[in-house]
Scaffold this motif. Sequence first.
Motif, short mmCIF file in Angstrom:
data_model
loop_
_atom_site.label_atom_id
_atom_site.label_comp_id
_atom_site.label_asym_id
_atom_site.label_seq_id
_atom_site.Cartn_x
_atom_site.Cartn_y
_atom_site.Cartn_z
N ALA A 114 0.88 -1.17 0.00
CA ALA A 114 0.00 0.00 0.00
C ALA A 114 0.91 1.22 0.00
O ALA A 114 1.91 1.23 0.71
CB ALA A 114 -0.86 -0.02 1.25
N ALA A 115 0.58 2.22 -0.80
CA ALA A 115 1.46 3.38 -0.90
C ALA A 115 0.66 4.66 -1.06
O ALA A 115 -0.48 4.64 -1.54
CB ALA A 115 2.41 3.20 -2.10
N GLY A 116 1.27 5.75 -0.67
CA GLY A 116 0.65 7.05 -0.86
C GLY A 116 1.05 7.61 -2.22
O GLY A 116 2.24 7.61 -2.56
N VAL A 188 10.39 4.91 2.58
CA VAL A 188 10.65 5.64 3.83
C VAL A 188 10.57 4.64 4.99
O VAL A 188 10.08 3.53 4.81
CB VAL A 188 9.65 6.79 4.05
CG1 VAL A 188 9.84 7.89 3.01
CG2 VAL A 188 8.21 6.28 4.03
N PHE A 193 3.05 8.90 8.70
CA PHE A 193 2.83 9.30 7.32
C PHE A 193 3.59 10.60 7.13
O PHE A 193 4.07 11.22 8.08
CB PHE A 193 1.32 9.49 7.06
CG PHE A 193 0.56 8.17 7.08
CD1 PHE A 193 0.77 7.22 6.09
CD2 PHE A 193 -0.34 7.88 8.10
CE1 PHE A 193 0.09 6.00 6.11
CE2 PHE A 193 -1.01 6.66 8.13
CZ PHE A 193 -0.79 5.73 7.14
N GLU A 194 3.70 11.06 5.89
CA GLU A 194 4.56 12.20 5.62
C GLU A 194 3.84 13.52 5.92
O GLU A 194 2.62 13.62 5.82
CB GLU A 194 5.01 12.18 4.14
CG GLU A 194 5.99 11.07 3.83
CD GLU A 194 5.41 9.67 3.98
OE1 GLU A 194 4.24 9.47 3.57
OE2 GLU A 194 6.10 8.80 4.54
N TYR A 199 5.79 15.13 1.42
CA TYR A 199 5.17 14.61 0.18
C TYR A 199 5.65 15.42 -1.02
O TYR A 199 5.97 14.86 -2.07
CB TYR A 199 3.63 14.67 0.27
CG TYR A 199 3.00 13.56 1.09
CD1 TYR A 199 3.13 12.22 0.71
CD2 TYR A 199 2.23 13.84 2.21
CE1 TYR A 199 2.53 11.20 1.44
CE2 TYR A 199 1.63 12.83 2.95
CZ TYR A 199 1.78 11.52 2.57
OH TYR A 199 1.18 10.51 3.28
N VAL A 210 4.83 6.68 -2.30
CA VAL A 210 5.72 6.54 -1.14
C VAL A 210 5.16 5.48 -0.19
O VAL A 210 3.96 5.39 0.01
CB VAL A 210 5.91 7.90 -0.41
CG1 VAL A 210 4.59 8.59 -0.11
CG2 VAL A 210 6.71 7.74 0.88
N GLY A 211 6.07 4.68 0.35
CA GLY A 211 5.62 3.63 1.26
C GLY A 211 6.72 3.18 2.21
O GLY A 211 7.89 3.55 2.06
N MET A 212 6.28 2.37 3.19
CA MET A 212 7.16 2.00 4.32
C MET A 212 7.72 0.58 4.21
O MET A 212 8.15 0.01 5.20
CB MET A 212 6.38 2.13 5.63
CG MET A 212 5.74 3.49 5.84
SD MET A 212 4.71 3.49 7.32
CE MET A 212 3.76 5.00 7.09
N THR A 235 -3.30 4.07 -1.88
CA THR A 235 -4.35 4.04 -0.87
C THR A 235 -4.68 5.43 -0.32
O THR A 235 -5.66 5.59 0.41
CB THR A 235 -3.93 3.15 0.31
OG1 THR A 235 -2.67 3.60 0.80
CG2 THR A 235 -3.83 1.70 -0.10
N ASP A 236 -3.88 6.43 -0.64
CA ASP A 236 -4.13 7.79 -0.19
C ASP A 236 -3.29 8.71 -1.07
O ASP A 236 -2.39 8.25 -1.78
CB ASP A 236 -3.75 7.97 1.29
CG ASP A 236 -2.33 7.48 1.55
OD1 ASP A 236 -2.16 6.28 1.82
OD2 ASP A 236 -1.39 8.29 1.45
N ILE A 246 -4.36 11.36 7.03
CA ILE A 246 -4.27 9.99 6.53
C ILE A 246 -4.27 9.04 7.71
O ILE A 246 -3.53 9.25 8.68
CB ILE A 246 -3.01 9.82 5.66
CG1 ILE A 246 -3.11 10.75 4.44
CG2 ILE A 246 -2.84 8.37 5.21
CD1 ILE A 246 -1.85 10.90 3.67
N VAL A 251 -6.09 3.44 4.74
CA VAL A 251 -5.14 2.72 3.89
C VAL A 251 -5.62 1.28 3.70
O VAL A 251 -5.66 0.76 2.57
CB VAL A 251 -3.72 2.76 4.53
CG1 VAL A 251 -2.79 1.75 3.88
CG2 VAL A 251 -3.13 4.16 4.41
N1 HPA Z 1 3.04 7.23 3.10
C1 HPA Z 1 3.83 6.23 3.49
N2 HPA Z 1 3.42 4.98 3.50
C2 HPA Z 1 2.18 4.70 3.09
C3 HPA Z 1 1.31 5.71 2.68
C4 HPA Z 1 1.77 7.04 2.68
O1 HPA Z 1 1.05 8.00 2.34
N3 HPA Z 1 0.16 5.10 2.34
C5 HPA Z 1 0.32 3.78 2.55
N4 HPA Z 1 1.55 3.54 3.00
#
Ligand code: HPA
Length: 273
Positions: A114-116, A188, A193-194, A199, A210-212, A235-236, A246, A251
Amino acid sequence: MRVIPEKITEAVAYIKSRYSTPSEIGIVLGSGLGNFVSEMNVEKEIPYTEIPHFPVSTVEGHSGRLIFGQIGHKHIVVMAGRLHFYEGHAATEVAFPIRVMKLLGVHTLLLSNAAGGVNAAFAVGDLMIITDHISLATVNPLIGKNEDAFGPRFPDMSEPYAKTLIRKGKAIAGQLDIPVKEGVYFGVTGPTFETRAEYKMILALGGDAVGMSTVQEVIVAAHAGIQVFGISVITDLGIREEDNIITHEEVLEAASAAEPKLTALFKALVKAI
Ligand code: HPA
């Protein structure tokens, strides 16, 4: 001498004592994306807690089992429950399962996360095929003594995501009528979240999402000569001007909504590899 670290040898020996069929393809499922398992013919499940030295996942939405089985005629191993640096695992621990997979026979790794989204053309629910990544904001899992048994001290990173798999993934998405975007994943550490400024920075530095997770696994896979295909579920969105709070729940919800598309794509790709 090319010596496999003892902890990895012991973990692999234990797994082989429970399930001896080699796996060709490894799959790591991201937050809220665990349903892929219902599509496979499951032959064995081993909780991480039972495997010697295997780090244990703690994050909500990750269950922590290695699942062995087949899709079509392909033998696969799924990591249901990923390990994240933000949980307190060392980068080398995040790498551990990938090396275990290598010794179980895995030559190809499919990763989801899942990533932003920071690319202005992205919307929540989009799938982004990862074409490259930026990992400089994370801790490199290869720091420390090089494990020569897996790969070189200074691995090449010119193609961490295999071009052949990206082509195949795009072709399959087209056949299945699943729209896909492409882009650069910016790794990251999390768990925050950022900020809005972060961002914007990520976008300016060449990130599309971006994701973790993911980047540390991909580095270890590249080191060990495993080819990788990765997909982010957006996801966002990080760069909206309006209020932009967020939450993890949001997410997970967006990931679940997009999951059927991702599962269909991974399933067809496994068969095509
Ligand atoms: N930032 C970092 N990791 C994420 C995000 C995000 O916006 N959404 C899902 N994982």
